[in-house]
Design a protein around this motif. Sequence first.
Motif, PDB file in Angstrom:
ATOM      1  N   UNK A   1       0.884  -1.158   0.000  1.00 39.72           N
ATOM      2  CA  UNK A   1       0.000   0.000   0.000  1.00 39.72           C
ATOM      3  C   UNK A   1       0.924   1.210   0.000  1.00 39.72           C
ATOM      4  N   UNK A   2       1.363   1.593  -1.169  1.00 39.64           N
ATOM      5  CA  UNK A   2       2.366   2.660  -1.283  1.00 39.64           C
ATOM      6  C   UNK A   2       2.284   3.272  -2.674  1.00 39.64           C
ATOM      7  N   UNK A   3       2.876   4.428  -2.796  1.00 40.96           N
ATOM      8  CA  UNK A   3       2.998   5.060  -4.115  1.00 40.96           C
ATOM      9  C   UNK A   3       4.114   4.359  -4.886  1.00 40.96           C
ATOM     10  N   UNK A  56      17.821   5.173  -5.720  1.00 37.51           N
ATOM     11  CA  UNK A  56      18.542   6.279  -5.098  1.00 37.51           C
ATOM     12  C   UNK A  56      19.547   5.729  -4.089  1.00 37.51           C
ATOM     13  N   UNK A  57      20.611   6.481  -3.880  1.00 35.99           N
ATOM     14  CA  UNK A  57      21.646   6.074  -2.922  1.00 35.99           C
ATOM     15  C   UNK A  57      21.040   5.895  -1.525  1.00 35.99           C
ATOM     16  N   UNK A  58      20.290   6.900  -1.055  1.00 39.77           N
ATOM     17  CA  UNK A  58      19.674   6.800   0.270  1.00 39.77           C
ATOM     18  C   UNK A  58      18.707   5.621   0.352  1.00 39.77           C
ATOM     19  N   UNK A  59      17.919   5.447  -0.703  1.00 37.76           N
ATOM     20  CA  UNK A  59      16.961   4.347  -0.715  1.00 37.76           C
ATOM     21  C   UNK A  59      17.649   2.990  -0.624  1.00 37.76           C
ATOM     22  N   UNK A  60      18.641   2.763  -1.456  1.00 36.72           N
ATOM     23  CA  UNK A  60      19.353   1.488  -1.462  1.00 36.72           C
ATOM     24  C   UNK A  60      20.096   1.236  -0.152  1.00 36.72           C
ATOM     25  N   UNK A  61      20.742   2.270   0.362  1.00 40.62           N
ATOM     26  CA  UNK A  61      21.501   2.083   1.608  1.00 40.62           C
ATOM     27  C   UNK A  61      20.589   1.803   2.802  1.00 40.62           C
ATOM     28  N   UNK A  62      19.308   2.155   2.689  1.00 45.37           N
ATOM     29  CA  UNK A  62      18.358   1.910   3.774  1.00 45.37           C
ATOM     30  C   UNK A  62      17.964   0.441   3.898  1.00 45.37           C
ATOM     31  N   UNK A  63      18.158  -0.350   2.817  1.00 46.15           N
ATOM     32  CA  UNK A  63      17.632  -1.713   2.887  1.00 46.15           C
ATOM     33  C   UNK A  63      18.416  -2.769   2.110  1.00 46.15           C
ATOM     34  N   UNK A  75      14.352  -8.084   1.764  1.00 51.28           N
ATOM     35  CA  UNK A  75      12.975  -7.682   1.511  1.00 51.28           C
ATOM     36  C   UNK A  75      12.250  -7.319   2.798  1.00 51.28           C
ATOM     37  N   UNK A  76      12.613  -7.936   3.908  1.00 52.50           N
ATOM     38  CA  UNK A  76      12.059  -7.512   5.197  1.00 52.50           C
ATOM     39  C   UNK A  76      12.532  -6.094   5.506  1.00 52.50           C
ATOM     40  N   UNK A  77      13.781  -5.820   5.234  1.00 54.22           N
ATOM     41  CA  UNK A  77      14.318  -4.468   5.438  1.00 54.22           C
ATOM     42  C   UNK A  77      13.691  -3.485   4.450  1.00 54.22           C
ATOM     43  N   UNK A  78      13.391  -3.946   3.222  1.00 46.20           N
ATOM     44  CA  UNK A  78      12.709  -3.104   2.236  1.00 46.20           C
ATOM     45  C   UNK A  78      11.351  -2.673   2.790  1.00 46.20           C
ATOM     46  N   UNK A  79      10.608  -3.634   3.347  1.00 47.67           N
ATOM     47  CA  UNK A  79       9.290  -3.333   3.932  1.00 47.67           C
ATOM     48  C   UNK A  79       9.418  -2.229   4.983  1.00 47.67           C
ATOM     49  N   UNK A  80      10.407  -2.342   5.857  1.00 47.01           N
ATOM     50  CA  UNK A  80      10.617  -1.353   6.919  1.00 47.01           C
ATOM     51  C   UNK A  80      11.017   0.009   6.340  1.00 47.01           C
ATOM     52  N   UNK A  81      11.883   0.001   5.336  1.00 48.76           N
ATOM     53  CA  UNK A  81      12.323   1.255   4.714  1.00 48.76           C
ATOM     54  C   UNK A  81      11.156   1.946   4.015  1.00 48.76           C
ATOM     55  N   UNK A  82      10.286   1.174   3.380  1.00 40.38           N
ATOM     56  CA  UNK A  82       9.121   1.751   2.707  1.00 40.38           C
ATOM     57  C   UNK A  82       8.159   2.352   3.732  1.00 40.38           C
ATOM     58  N   UNK A  83       7.948   1.647   4.839  1.00 41.02           N
ATOM     59  CA  UNK A  83       7.078   2.161   5.899  1.00 41.02           C
ATOM     60  C   UNK A  83       7.669   3.441   6.500  1.00 41.02           C
ATOM     61  N   UNK A 141       9.640   5.559   5.022  1.00 34.79           N
ATOM     62  CA  UNK A 141       9.530   6.605   4.012  1.00 34.79           C
ATOM     63  C   UNK A 141       8.121   7.199   4.024  1.00 34.79           C
ATOM     64  N   UNK A 142       7.122   6.344   4.108  1.00 32.06           N
ATOM     65  CA  UNK A 142       5.730   6.811   4.142  1.00 32.06           C
ATOM     66  C   UNK A 142       5.471   7.651   5.392  1.00 32.06           C
ATOM     67  N   UNK A 143       6.036   7.250   6.527  1.00 32.68           N
ATOM     68  CA  UNK A 143       5.871   7.990   7.777  1.00 32.68           C
ATOM     69  C   UNK A 143       6.505   9.374   7.673  1.00 32.68           C
TER      70      UNK A 143
END
Length: 169
Positions: free
Chosen positions: A19-21, A31-38, A154-162, A164-166
Amino acid sequence: MDEGSALGADTIRFERVYDAAIEDVWALWTTKDGLEAWFGPEGMRMEVSVLDLRVGGAFEHVMTAVGGEQIAYLANLNRPPRAEVRGRFVELAHLRRLRIRFDIDFVPGVESYPYDMLVELHAEGGRVRMVLTADRHPDPEMTRGATIALVSQLQRFDLALAARATREQ
């Protein structure tokens, strides 16, 4: 789907729905920040050194084991705790498809080989379906380790996406 499932002898496939954009999901891959987050699995630190987002552009990063379990696992396989990973973008369709071809040239005693990772994004009524397909490695133990790592990532991806939304709210 929490585990990888084989599409055939040569790939591993994961599918997630968010449930995300779609722009937010895309940004975590591009993005560098995005990739390094997860992008690194649990217990690993990932630092992007080059990210040239275009077909033929370079993607280089360093993966360093920082968790005790990961350090011990790599030592048991006689592999260093740090690996410089190089790849390039071989396919890029904005907000839809991204294929990265990594050069697996950091495994001691193993001749270099290409390793593809394909991400497909599908906007579906306010949700995003993400399909990740990755090559299997020639060595079954490397494939097993890669599958475990992808589940963790992918678990870390889920957390990074959440997260980001927050931040965006």
